[in-house]
Design an enzyme around this catalytic site. Structure first.
Site, mmCIF file in Angstrom:
data_model
loop_
_atom_site.group_PDB
_atom_site.id
_atom_site.type_symbol
_atom_site.label_atom_id
_atom_site.label_comp_id
_atom_site.label_asym_id
_atom_site.label_seq_id
_atom_site.Cartn_x
_atom_site.Cartn_y
_atom_site.Cartn_z
ATOM 1 N N LYS A 1 -40.426 -26.796 -12.468
ATOM 2 C CA LYS A 1 -38.972 -26.943 -11.596
ATOM 3 C C LYS A 1 -37.877 -26.542 -11.967
ATOM 4 O O LYS A 1 -37.142 -25.818 -11.657
ATOM 5 C CB LYS A 1 -39.198 -28.335 -11.082
ATOM 6 N N THR A 2 -37.653 -27.019 -13.366
ATOM 7 C CA THR A 2 -36.218 -26.778 -13.917
ATOM 8 C C THR A 2 -36.258 -25.245 -14.337
ATOM 9 O O THR A 2 -35.441 -24.621 -14.075
ATOM 10 C CB THR A 2 -36.304 -27.520 -15.362
ATOM 11 N N ASP B 1 -31.237 -30.898 -10.213
ATOM 12 C CA ASP B 1 -32.496 -31.172 -10.849
ATOM 13 C C ASP B 1 -32.810 -32.755 -11.117
ATOM 14 O O ASP B 1 -31.932 -33.512 -10.800
ATOM 15 C CB ASP B 1 -32.439 -30.773 -12.339
ATOM 16 N N GLU B 2 -34.100 -33.107 -11.033
ATOM 17 C CA GLU B 2 -34.652 -34.404 -11.141
ATOM 18 C C GLU B 2 -33.989 -35.332 -9.722
ATOM 19 O O GLU B 2 -33.102 -36.459 -10.018
ATOM 20 C CB GLU B 2 -34.077 -35.199 -12.262
ATOM 21 N N ARG C 1 -44.675 -35.325 -21.506
ATOM 22 C CA ARG C 1 -44.059 -34.556 -22.340
ATOM 23 C C ARG C 1 -44.712 -33.555 -23.269
ATOM 24 O O ARG C 1 -44.096 -32.754 -23.850
ATOM 25 C CB ARG C 1 -43.080 -35.646 -23.102
ATOM 26 N N GLN D 1 -41.903 -39.372 -11.175
ATOM 27 C CA GLN D 1 -41.230 -39.704 -12.211
ATOM 28 C C GLN D 1 -39.766 -40.281 -11.765
ATOM 29 O O GLN D 1 -39.011 -40.155 -12.580
ATOM 30 C CB GLN D 1 -40.874 -38.024 -12.628
#
Ligand code: ATP
Ligand code: MG
Length: 635
Positions: free
Chosen positions: A32-33, A218-219, A583, A249
């Site tokens: 995504k990022t 983002d996020e 992560r 998340q």
């Protein structure tokens, strides 16, 4: 187009859809990022002026990384505006704030400043902080501000409901008065004021809508109502809003984050395109499987299942230690082994659910002589750092009461409480001659620094503050620890040098804002320091590492138990565990202590129920030299 190489079809589609609202929904590690960054690069290559592009990230660190990545690709050309929501709010207020009476050079109350102000109000109201926790009061006020409500609305709605709400209803307006008196804004103001500014002032809104032709967030799952609105206002005319996120998340609902922003995106933007990415590029099959198994235990979610072409990788290791010290030692030694085996220290992260766990870990890393850094607010929490910042603010504006009190005592200059009291109360004429001399000397320094602030570049100015305030000479007289403190103070000058290109006061004010914002979600860079990173799971959001340790896998610690009288949000805790596990690129380690000392008392702890969410076939036991040896209870 070279920058599209290697992207899968869905990712390409996301990059190439350059107009209209777009949401990208996908699990951890699905790119995504990366897609968001590539899209920005693509827009610039297509001729969109960089300064018309906005990217909002969740942390300062993420913003910095994105800027670096873009600089790397774009060379010296202009960069898009990449910032956190707080940074964006600050930018908007700096542009338009004077129109609603916000001072041009406002300062920013970080959470500690806010906490101190709340404490002060409670004291004035004769309420014992033990009865009413200032942290609790602040987080409640902050959440309300995040939802756009006012003290009056809060009072009408809640004041009858409970004693606590009545107190908060009274504390809140007094707290605001303190913030205003200091010509400051708090973190929540940085979001709520721009939103009301844009909502209530059509002329400003029209201007602001033209600032950015393309807006990226983002996020997005962790934005609150006001942040969602802000993104909406800024993209209202060009209608190019690009958001990415993962509902699984969402880990900031306690701060008012609402997944409705992401879930309701299609409803809100009728012409929105939704793109789903299913492919995980980050982790081994084992880790991806564990992530899926964990998050699938949550009821409140939309079904999604990540897949990867990456190799199976190693099993997840679980270490059961005797106590927190031996757990920490195991983590430190395993880190050392990994580094000796060739893993770069920057590629190792040690995660914990709550901050206090870092002490034992830090101690172990120190005693094993393994370099590490802590991602947290530590640097800015340091007394010497706060002292220098107080002096800098005071030099810009000599009326700042809180800073004056702090500066007058750092270093101590024989101006005692009584003298200070007289000064604060405006009873100057009662000062004795000796007191008067000392006060005059102090004030002369403030005046001199004020003059210097107008001509010196920011880094030079901070150096002058450290020298002329007497902080340098006081610390130089001290021992090892004071030398370290001086280095910390000096580090501020390094930080300020980022603003040397800006004229005096403006540069210094930008530097102050950054140092206030830096303590927000993550750390100030400790340049040149390499080592494993110790941080909370919250702070690890969006990051990735070759090797990850998730520590303190104990019931009550992770999942964390709720505060007294509150219900634990089991699903949010599990999302947090999902974030932690995902992560890791190649190696995942879980550890726990069977005995943990809290407030000086040893408690026997139970292994986290979350461990059982992972298929036991994916886990292997790792025996340290002091294995407690009760593995059968898990299998
Ligand atoms: P998170 O939800 O944790 O924020 P994310 O969806 O933002 O994750 P990224 O950080 O963008 O994921 O990507 C994860 C990793 O996968 C990165 O190292 C990225 O460079 C890599 N990656 C993404 N897409 C591809 C691809 N098409 N080919 C190879 N690697 C990729
Ligand atoms: Mg990401």
């Amino acid at each position: 187009m070279q920058h599209l190489q290697g992207l899968n079809d869905a990712q390409k589609e996301a990059v190439l859809t350059t107009s209209g609202p777009v949401s990208v929904l996908a699990g951890a590690g699905s790119g995504k990022t990366r897609v968001l960054t590539t899209r920005i690069y693509h827009l610039i290559k297509e001729g969109v002026p960089a300064d018309r592009i906005l990217a909002v990230t969740f942390t300062n660190k993420a913003a910095r990384e994105m800027r670096e990545r873009l600089t790397h690709r774009l060379g010296d050309g202009p960069l898009p505006f990449v910032a956190t929501f707080h940074g964006l709010g600050r930018e908007l207020l700096q542009r338009y704030g004077t129109r609603i009476g916000i001072p041009k050079y406002f300062t920013i109350f970080d959470r500690d400043d806010s906490k101190a102000a709340i404490r002060q109000v409670l004291k004035e109201m004769d309420i014992d902080p033990k009865e009413m926790n200032p942290n609790f009061v602040l987080s409640r006020i902050s959440k309300e501000k995040g939802e756009g409500s006012t003290p009056a609305e809060f009072r009408d709605k809640y004041a009858q409901k409970s004693f606590q709400s009545r107190v908060i209803a009274e504390v809140w307006p007094r707290y605001e008065a303190i913030v205003r008196k200091e010509k400051a804004l708090d973190f929540d103001d940085l979001i709520s004021l721009p939103v009301s500014l844009l909502r209530d002032h059509e002329d400003i809104r029209r201007e602001a809508e033209q600032l950015y032709s393309h807006v990226h967030v983002d996020e997005f799952q962790d934005t609150n109502g006001l942040q969602g609105k802000l993104a909406g206002y800024l993209s209202a005319v060009h209608n190019n809003l690009f958001v990415v996120g993962d509902i699984d998340q969402t880990i900031y609902t306690w701060r008012g984050a609402t997944i409705e922003n992401l879930l309701g995106f299609e409803e809100k933007y009728a012409d929105a395109k939704t793109i789903v990415l299913a492919h995980n590029y980050r982790s081994t099959k084992t880790i991806v499987a564990a992530g899926n198994q964990i998050i699938e235990k949550n009821q409140n979610r939309k079904d999604k299942h990540a897949v990867t072409d990456n190799p199976d990788g190693e099993p997840i290791r679980l270490h059961v230690a005797r106590n927190a010290e031996s757990e920490a030692r195991w983590v430190a030694r395993e880190t050392k082994k990994a580094v000796l085996a060739g893993t770069a220290p920057e590629e190792i992260a040690v995660l914990f659910r709550t901050n206090f766990q870092s002490r034992a870990l830090e101690e172990a890393f120190l005693s094993e002589n393994i370099p590490y850094k802590v991602l947290g607010t530590r640097f800015l929490d340091r007394k010497e750092v706060k002292d220098v910042l107080a002096w800098v603010r005071l030099a810009l504006d000599s009326e700042r009461e809180v800073d004056r009190v702090r500066a007058v005592q750092s270093p101590t200059r024989g101006i005692g409480k009584v003298t200070l009291g007289k000064l604060i109360d405006g009873r100057r004429d009662e000062l004795k001659p000796a007191e008067r001399t000392k006060v005059a000397a102090f004030e002369a320094i403030v005046t001199e620094l004020n003059e210097l602030s107008k001509i010196a570049i920011p880094s030079e100015f901070v150096k002058l503050v450290i020298e002329k305030s007497g902080i340098a000479s006081a610390l130089q007289k001290g021992g090892e620890e004071d030398m370290e403190r001086l280095e910390n103070a000096k580090e501020l000058a390094t930080l300020a040098s980022r603003y040397d290109g800006m004229p005096g006061e403006e540069g210094i004010s930008a530097f102050l804002a950054e140092s206030a914002l830096a303590g927000d979600q993550d750390e100030l860079d400790a340049p040149g320091k390499s080592g494993a990173t110790l941080m909370t799971v919250h702070a690890a959001k969006g990051l990735e590492f070759d090797t990850v340790f998730v520590t303190g896998m104990e019931e009550g610690l992770f999942p964390h138990e709720a505060r007294e009288g509150e219900k634990r949000d089991e699903e949010e805790e599990r999302r947090l565990f999902y974030v932690a596990v995902t992560r890791a690129k190649r190696r995942l380690n879980l550890s726990l202590a069977t005995v943990r000392r809290i407030y000086g008392t040893d408690f026997a702890s139970e292994p986290s129920s979350f461990i059982r969410d992972i298929d036991e076939g994916l886990i292997t036991f790792s025996e340290g030299e002091d294995l407690y040896g009760e593995r059968t209870i898990y299998i």
